[in-house]
Design an enzyme around this catalytic site. Structure first.
Site, PDB file in Angstrom:
ATOM      1  N   ASP A 129       0.837  -1.204   0.000  1.00  0.00           N
ATOM      2  CA  ASP A 129       0.000   0.000   0.000  1.00  0.00           C
ATOM      3  C   ASP A 129       0.871   1.253   0.000  1.00  0.00           C
ATOM      4  OD1 ASP A 129      -2.372  -1.707   0.478  1.00  0.00           O
ATOM      5  OD2 ASP A 129      -1.398  -2.026   2.400  1.00  0.00           O
ATOM      6  N   HIS A 149      -4.633  -3.341   6.593  1.00  0.00           N
ATOM      7  CA  HIS A 149      -4.433  -3.627   5.162  1.00  0.00           C
ATOM      8  C   HIS A 149      -5.797  -4.051   4.605  1.00  0.00           C
ATOM      9  CE1 HIS A 149      -2.822  -4.927   1.383  1.00  0.00           C
ATOM     10  NE2 HIS A 149      -3.259  -6.162   1.590  1.00  0.00           N
TER      11      HIS A 149
END
Length: 333
Positions: free
Chosen positions: A159, A187
């Site tokens: 990410d 996440h």
């Protein structure tokens, strides 16, 4: 030459591992003079596939690769480990509720945590990749009480890399001209990609990301949703989940554990939230800005947090608390 280190990759017959194993064996992660024993762990039906992966690794003729051990047994897979990369997990199937996914993964990561506790070195560094990564990591850590909780982390580097890349593309600069973006929290699609503390090098001078991008609406809207939903977008386009980029992020994450972060820079990783200065509930694995040195990490404390960021950080924390409580109920069954 140094003594070989033992590294396990679980889910080793899968597509993330297929992109990952070559980089590890070649020396991109643990160093160009660090011999490696690679242990490939997967479920019994995948053993024939693992044999093919072993052949390919042998056929790469890599000087650092001392041995490859394919196995479906945790007592072999987790013995005397220096590093564990836990990629394998139960994927979410069509029509599956999140709690069903959590229940299946609690069983997997409880067993793997217990096996780490029993067979691995107490200094082992454990990276959990399999989703839901934060909560899987927490369960593994709780199931390995003799290994310090600080040795467990989960992957939010993918990410982080996605966020850095989006800013770089927007500013027309190479990706390494962007530093200190932060992924806060889970996440999942509630994660908060934050560029309030990020810097971009434009034409030789370093400026704040907001000044480099010059589009606050984009940074507070489309940028955040693009990063949050990127995994789903890749699946929609490829009909398969992120593998190459996930493998690269795993390499970045483990290399930073081994060799540290650059002076004045921080990266994102999911770590135990105990003692953080941001008011995040303690008993979680939460993604923070992190600096690494001598194989230890610390949260970058004291960054000013505005109301916009605070709301997003708390929303992703709330999701993690909910996941943790659901998982802990399964754990105690």
């Amino acid at each position: 030459m140094a003594e070989p280190i033992r590294v396990v990759v679980t889910g080793a017959a899968g597509q993330i591992a297929y992109s990952l194993l070559y980089s590890i064996a070649k020396g991109d992660v643990f160093g160009k003079d660090q011999p490696i024993i690679l242990v490939l762990l997967d479920i019994p039906p995948m053993l024939p596939v693992l044999d093919g992966v072993v052949m390919e690794l042998q056929d790469c003729a890599l000087p650092l690769l001392r041995e490859v051990i394919p196995t479906d047994k945790v007592e072999v897979g987790f013995k005397d480990l220096d590093a564990a990369i836990l990629v394998g997990s139960m994927p979410r199937k069509e029509g599956m509720e999140r709690k069903d996914l959590l229940k299946a993964n609690v069983a997997i990561f409880k067993a793997q945590g217990a096996a780490l506790d029993k067979y691995a070195k107490k200094t082992v560094k454990v990276l959990v990749v399999g989703n839901p990564a934060n909560t899987n990591c927490l369960i593994a850590s709780k199931s390995a009480p003799s290994i310090p909780k600080e040795n467990f982390s989960c992957l939010t580097r993918l990410d982080h890399n996605r966020a850095s890349s989006q800013v770089a593309i927007r500013c027309g600069v190479p990706a390494d001209n962007v530093k200190n973006v932060i992924i806060w929290g889970n996440h999942s699609s509630t994660q908060y990609p934050d560029v309030h503390h990020a810097k971009v090098t434009v034409q030789g001078s370093e400026v704040a990301a907001y000044d480099a991008v010059k589009d606050d609406a984009w940074l507070k809207g489309e940028f955040i949703s693009t990063v949050q939903l990127r995994g789903a977008a890749v699946i929609k386009a490829r009909k398969l989940s992120s593998a190459m980029s996930a493998a690269k992020a795993i390499c970045d994450h483990m290399r930073d554990i081994w060799f540290g972060t650059k002076e004045g820079e921080f990266i994102s990783m999911g770590v135990y939230a105990g003692g953080n200065s941001y008011g995040i509930p303690e008993d979680l694995i939460y993604s923070f800005p992190i600096q690494l040195k001598n194989k230890g990490w610390k949260v970058v404390d004291g960054l000013p947090i505005n109301d916009f960021s605070r709301a997003k950080m708390e929303a992703t924390a709330a999701e993690l608390v909910d996941e943790r409580d659901t998982a802990m109920a399964f754990l105690s069954q």
